[in-house]
Write a protein that holds these residues in place. Sequence first.
Motif, mmCIF file in Angstrom:
data_model
loop_
_atom_site.group_PDB
_atom_site.id
_atom_site.type_symbol
_atom_site.label_atom_id
_atom_site.label_comp_id
_atom_site.label_asym_id
_atom_site.label_seq_id
_atom_site.Cartn_x
_atom_site.Cartn_y
_atom_site.Cartn_z
ATOM 1 N N ARG A 76 17.299 15.793 -10.604
ATOM 2 C CA ARG A 76 16.970 14.329 -10.243
ATOM 3 C C ARG A 76 15.537 13.866 -10.028
ATOM 4 O O ARG A 76 15.244 13.094 -10.489
ATOM 5 C CB ARG A 76 17.840 14.276 -8.776
ATOM 6 N N ILE A 77 14.720 14.716 -9.434
ATOM 7 C CA ILE A 77 13.269 14.264 -9.415
ATOM 8 C C ILE A 77 12.744 14.323 -10.677
ATOM 9 O O ILE A 77 11.797 13.312 -10.956
ATOM 10 C CB ILE A 77 12.400 15.730 -8.532
ATOM 11 N N ASP A 87 0.678 -1.200 -0.119
ATOM 12 C CA ASP A 87 0.077 -0.066 -0.062
ATOM 13 C C ASP A 87 0.950 1.107 0.007
ATOM 14 O O ASP A 87 1.410 1.693 0.842
ATOM 15 C CB ASP A 87 -0.986 0.076 1.220
ATOM 16 N N PRO A 88 1.011 1.767 -1.028
ATOM 17 C CA PRO A 88 1.778 3.041 -1.255
ATOM 18 C C PRO A 88 1.398 4.263 -0.046
ATOM 19 O O PRO A 88 2.291 5.013 0.198
ATOM 20 C CB PRO A 88 1.523 3.723 -2.635
ATOM 21 N N PHE A 89 0.270 4.077 0.078
ATOM 22 C CA PHE A 89 -0.177 5.232 1.197
ATOM 23 C C PHE A 89 0.409 5.153 2.441
ATOM 24 O O PHE A 89 0.599 5.888 3.263
ATOM 25 C CB PHE A 89 -1.773 4.964 1.519
ATOM 26 N N SER A 90 0.972 3.979 2.833
ATOM 27 C CA SER A 90 1.814 3.781 4.074
ATOM 28 C C SER A 90 3.019 4.356 3.984
ATOM 29 O O SER A 90 3.771 4.553 4.922
ATOM 30 C CB SER A 90 1.705 2.159 4.346
ATOM 31 N N SER A 91 3.614 4.296 2.851
ATOM 32 C CA SER A 91 4.921 5.055 2.662
ATOM 33 C C SER A 91 4.971 6.572 1.980
ATOM 34 O O SER A 91 5.964 7.190 2.035
ATOM 35 C CB SER A 91 5.726 4.219 1.959
ATOM 36 N N LEU A 92 4.015 6.851 1.401
ATOM 37 C CA LEU A 92 3.960 8.025 0.945
ATOM 38 C C LEU A 92 3.154 9.045 1.851
ATOM 39 O O LEU A 92 1.757 8.970 2.191
ATOM 40 C CB LEU A 92 3.099 8.174 -0.369
ATOM 41 N N ASN A 93 3.672 10.098 2.275
ATOM 42 C CA ASN A 93 2.959 11.248 3.035
ATOM 43 C C ASN A 93 1.785 11.704 2.427
ATOM 44 O O ASN A 93 2.006 12.535 1.249
ATOM 45 C CB ASN A 93 4.032 12.055 3.604
ATOM 46 N N PRO A 94 0.735 11.830 2.559
ATOM 47 C CA PRO A 94 -0.475 12.300 1.611
ATOM 48 C C PRO A 94 -0.390 13.810 1.707
ATOM 49 O O PRO A 94 -1.072 14.289 0.930
ATOM 50 C CB PRO A 94 -1.760 11.732 2.353
ATOM 51 N N ARG A 95 0.315 14.499 2.719
ATOM 52 C CA ARG A 95 0.038 15.906 2.582
ATOM 53 C C ARG A 95 1.484 16.567 1.676
ATOM 54 O O ARG A 95 1.586 17.770 1.453
ATOM 55 C CB ARG A 95 0.426 16.629 4.173
ATOM 56 N N LEU A 96 2.354 15.538 1.183
ATOM 57 C CA LEU A 96 3.486 16.072 0.437
ATOM 58 C C LEU A 96 3.064 16.104 -0.949
ATOM 59 O O LEU A 96 2.773 14.762 -1.216
ATOM 60 C CB LEU A 96 4.753 15.216 1.129
ATOM 61 N N SER A 97 3.490 16.982 -1.789
ATOM 62 C CA SER A 97 3.511 16.892 -3.101
ATOM 63 C C SER A 97 4.419 15.484 -3.487
ATOM 64 O O SER A 97 5.498 15.249 -2.871
ATOM 65 C CB SER A 97 3.701 18.124 -3.879
ATOM 66 N N VAL A 98 4.382 15.281 -4.754
ATOM 67 C CA VAL A 98 5.382 14.257 -5.270
ATOM 68 C C VAL A 98 6.920 14.604 -4.983
ATOM 69 O O VAL A 98 7.908 14.078 -4.811
ATOM 70 C CB VAL A 98 4.729 13.630 -6.670
ATOM 71 N N ARG A 99 7.046 16.049 -5.611
ATOM 72 C CA ARG A 99 8.385 16.504 -5.466
ATOM 73 C C ARG A 99 8.678 16.515 -4.022
ATOM 74 O O ARG A 99 10.072 16.014 -3.907
ATOM 75 C CB ARG A 99 8.283 18.112 -5.848
ATOM 76 N N ASP A 100 8.049 17.067 -3.172
ATOM 77 C CA ASP A 100 8.514 16.693 -1.759
ATOM 78 C C ASP A 100 8.847 15.404 -1.349
ATOM 79 O O ASP A 100 9.863 15.055 -0.517
ATOM 80 C CB ASP A 100 7.677 17.496 -0.838
ATOM 81 N N CYS A 101 7.947 14.452 -1.841
ATOM 82 C CA CYS A 101 8.192 13.089 -1.554
ATOM 83 C C CYS A 101 9.449 12.581 -1.855
ATOM 84 O O CYS A 101 10.249 11.879 -1.328
ATOM 85 C CB CYS A 101 7.004 12.162 -1.980
ATOM 86 N N LEU A 102 9.809 12.904 -3.192
ATOM 87 C CA LEU A 102 11.323 12.476 -3.761
ATOM 88 C C LEU A 102 12.241 13.134 -3.234
ATOM 89 O O LEU A 102 13.280 12.722 -3.264
ATOM 90 C CB LEU A 102 10.749 12.648 -5.248
ATOM 91 N N ALA A 103 12.004 14.459 -2.913
ATOM 92 C CA ALA A 103 13.152 15.391 -2.421
ATOM 93 C C ALA A 103 13.707 14.955 -1.099
ATOM 94 O O ALA A 103 15.015 15.213 -0.764
ATOM 95 C CB ALA A 103 12.545 16.927 -2.308
#
Length: 327
Positions: free
Chosen positions: A136-137, A102-118
């Motif tokens: 890099r992103i 479940d990617p939701f368990s590892s992705l912070n729902p409040r962070l944009s994809v940019r911030d998730c990867l940064a």
Amino acid sequence: MNKPPLLEVNRLVKHFLIRGGLLGGIAGRVRAVDDLGFALERGETLSLVGESGSGKSTVGRTILGLIRPDGGEIWLDGARIDQLSRARMRALRQRMQIVFQDPFSSLNPRLSVRDCLAEPLANFGLARGKAERERRIFDLLDQVMLPRAAADRLPHEFSGGQRQRIAIARALAPRPDLIICDEAVSALDVSVKAQIINLLADLQKELGLALLFISHDLAIVEHLTHRIAVMYLGQIVEIGPRDAVFSRPQHPYTEALLSAVPMPDPETKRRRIVLAGDIPSPRNPPQGCRFHTRCPYVFDRCRVEAPALRGPGTHRAACHLDALPGA
Ligand code: SF4
């Protein structure tokens, strides 16, 4: 001198204690992983396959240091890692990443994809300055075949398959040597599943990654994996190269799992083997061969003597039979 394997797991043991009673004493233990070992080379994919409750996810989490083992050894690139402090283990995460079901368990729902990867780029000091981070992103989004415009959006704006691509991009960000995929495609629709499997296979080849692919479904791993390890009640019961395991299974449990895998040619049919009952509780695994309560070929010796993994070359199985009946 020969280079050591990227990952080596020897005689791994993990038992979870069950506390109970008024005084909170130990009421039992779940033998999640018992005396398990394998090696994984650089750029190789090994699939760890078994029913739910076989202990395969515990193996993945123990390798990453998310759970402490009770026995055995884990080596990364010739260095022992199972006894490292949490801080040193965190530093090693640059080399070992995980993708969950479940990617939701590892992705912070409040962070944009940019911030998730940064985040991992910053944690491991992998991008100096905004321009390098942005480049890099975008590279990561290209690698998982998402449009660059995805960087400005939040995880909930994506489909399940796209979210899993984001989770894979995040796992790739620290440039790891090894990614553990823990049921990473199990929750996806069939066609999306195939797309993510193809993506992982391409990335594995392109980047020379090692993948430990944990799955309950043998059919899923066929087109991705180099080798297969079949787990039952905390132990590996068969391990070998993919083609050998698929065409000449040596353990009755593997044979039964394979009998449920559809053949590519619909004219060719496998004899379906339906196992009796459910997998026994890992709190109280059967004596002797742990599979004996469900094995269609069980005989007296199986009930008292645990079989060791044996076999010619790299294809080995834990069974007292020299060959499966009808093989
Ligand atoms: Fe079946 Fe016996 Fe082989 Fe176990 S050792 S898998 S019970 S035949």
